[in-house]
Scaffold this active site. Structure first.
Site, mmCIF file in Angstrom:
data_model
loop_
_atom_site.group_PDB
_atom_site.id
_atom_site.type_symbol
_atom_site.label_atom_id
_atom_site.label_comp_id
_atom_site.label_asym_id
_atom_site.label_seq_id
_atom_site.Cartn_x
_atom_site.Cartn_y
_atom_site.Cartn_z
ATOM 1 N N SER A 1 0.340 -1.005 0.236
ATOM 2 C CA SER A 1 0.151 -0.142 -0.099
ATOM 3 C C SER A 1 1.432 1.394 -0.061
ATOM 4 O O SER A 1 2.239 1.460 0.365
ATOM 5 C CB SER A 1 -0.670 -0.418 1.312
ATOM 6 O OG SER A 1 -1.246 1.732 1.224
ATOM 7 N N TYR B 1 -1.082 -0.279 10.162
ATOM 8 C CA TYR B 1 -1.493 -1.236 8.927
ATOM 9 C C TYR B 1 0.269 -0.692 8.145
ATOM 10 O O TYR B 1 0.693 -1.409 7.331
ATOM 11 C CB TYR B 1 -2.503 -0.603 8.892
ATOM 12 C CG TYR B 1 -3.200 -0.667 6.613
ATOM 13 C CD1 TYR B 1 -3.735 -2.277 7.019
ATOM 14 C CD2 TYR B 1 -2.700 0.546 6.312
ATOM 15 C CE1 TYR B 1 -3.702 -1.471 5.034
ATOM 16 C CE2 TYR B 1 -2.885 -0.099 4.808
ATOM 17 C CZ TYR B 1 -3.506 -1.230 4.418
ATOM 18 O OH TYR B 1 -3.641 -1.924 3.778
#
Ligand SMILES: NC(=O)c1ccc[n+]([C@@H]2O[C@H](COP(=O)([O-])OP(=O)(O)OC[C@H]3O[C@@H](n4cnc5c(N)ncnc54)[C@H](OP(=O)(O)O)[C@@H]3O)[C@@H](O)[C@H]2O)c1
Length: 263
Positions: free
Chosen positions: A140, A153
């Site tokens: 990501s 995350y």
């Protein structure tokens, strides 16, 4: 790049993984679809079989559970037909580091990081021995951006990027292609699952556009694909400045700024 091999996709029941399943099926690949939701996986498998005439098997597995993860890993070790692994299953957590529970953090690390690592480690020796195959890892842009405030995350996704780049260097010469895909905000259930209203956000990409773009990068053999990054030069410069530091790391003495000024 990958003949007509079977593709194993984790987190295939919805979102980005389900689109990958559609696109690989449309290319004529048989599929092994992994997730927890049996009804959704069965419906998708049936649809893809009917639409594209491919075989689509499902494996129900919670990849945060050691025994269930091991079963998928064993399949990757044993099944010589599987030539592509898409490490896609992932989750996010809302809130600050302090407000997140230890149990939630551990579950996210188990899924985003340990499961992807375990599955890559399971399949890599067989692909390297065969001299072909691919591993696609969903990272990501958050993994490049501690400023975005999704610290754990982002850390799991930074791990996935590093893992992918390292494996690309290790396995590339043995004929195995490793790709890191770095989406930015993409319209899937991951937001709702972590309590965020995606409709209140701007600049959100649809999952089908994201996957189609990622597959353009895949077909080009890119090690790192960032579909939302318009200025490709920015990534090249980022990589070049990182690599420029490397020769300077072998030093017998610390840099002058760390030397005791009284000496
Ligand atoms: N959407 C974004 O904005 C975005 C941005 C950057 C990166 N990504 C990354 O892209 C990947 C896919 O995300 P997405 O947006 O498509 O998410 P999603 O819509 O929430 O789908 C996640 C998938 O993972 C599966 N999954 C969740 N927990 C699991 C578990 N414990 N064991 C096995 N499977 C599990 C889910 O299926 P079941 O519930 O059936 O198990 C589902 O198929 C993730 O790695 C994510 O971090 C997404």
């Amino acid at each position: 790049m990958t003949d007509n091999v079977t593709v194993l996709i984790t987190g295939a029941s919805t979102g980005i993984g389900a689109i990958y399943a559609d696109r690989f099926a449309s290319r004529g690949h048989n599929l092994v679809l992994v997730a927890r939701d049996a009804a959704r996986l069965e419906a998708l498998a049936k649809k893809l079989q009917a639409q594209y005439g491919v075989e689509a098997e499902i494996i129900l597995a919670d990849l945060t559970q050691a025994g269930e993860l091991d079963a998928v890993a064993q399949r990757l070790r044993d099944d010589r037909r599987i030539g592509v692994l898409v490490n896609n299953a992932g989750m996010s957590l809302s809130g600050s580091f302090i407000s997140q529970t230890s149990a939630d953090i551990n579950r996210m690390v188990a899924l985003n990081l340990s499961a992807a690592l375990t599955l890559a480690h399971a399949v890599a020796p067989r692909l390297a021995a065969a001299g072909k195959g691919s591993i696609i890892n969903l990272s990501s842009v958050v993994g490049l951006a501690p400023e975005f405030g999704m610290t754990v995350y982002g850390a799991t996704k930074a791990f996935i990027l590093f893992l992918s780049q390292g494996l690309s260097i290790e396995l590339g010469p043995q004929g195995v292609y490793v790709q890191a895909v770095l989406p930015a905000a993409t319209r899937t259930e991951i937001w709702q699952r972590s309590g965020v209203d995606v409709n209140a956000m701007s600049g959100v990409m649809d999952a089908d556009e994201l996957v189609d773009a990622a597959l353009v990068g895949y077909d080009r053999g890119e090690p790192v694909t960032i579909p939302p990054l318009y200025d490709e030069h920015q990534w090249t410069v980022n990589e070049q400045s990182r690599q420029a530091m490397l020769p300077g790391f072998s030093q017998q003495h610390p840099a002058p700024r760390y030397r005791n000024s009284s000496e």
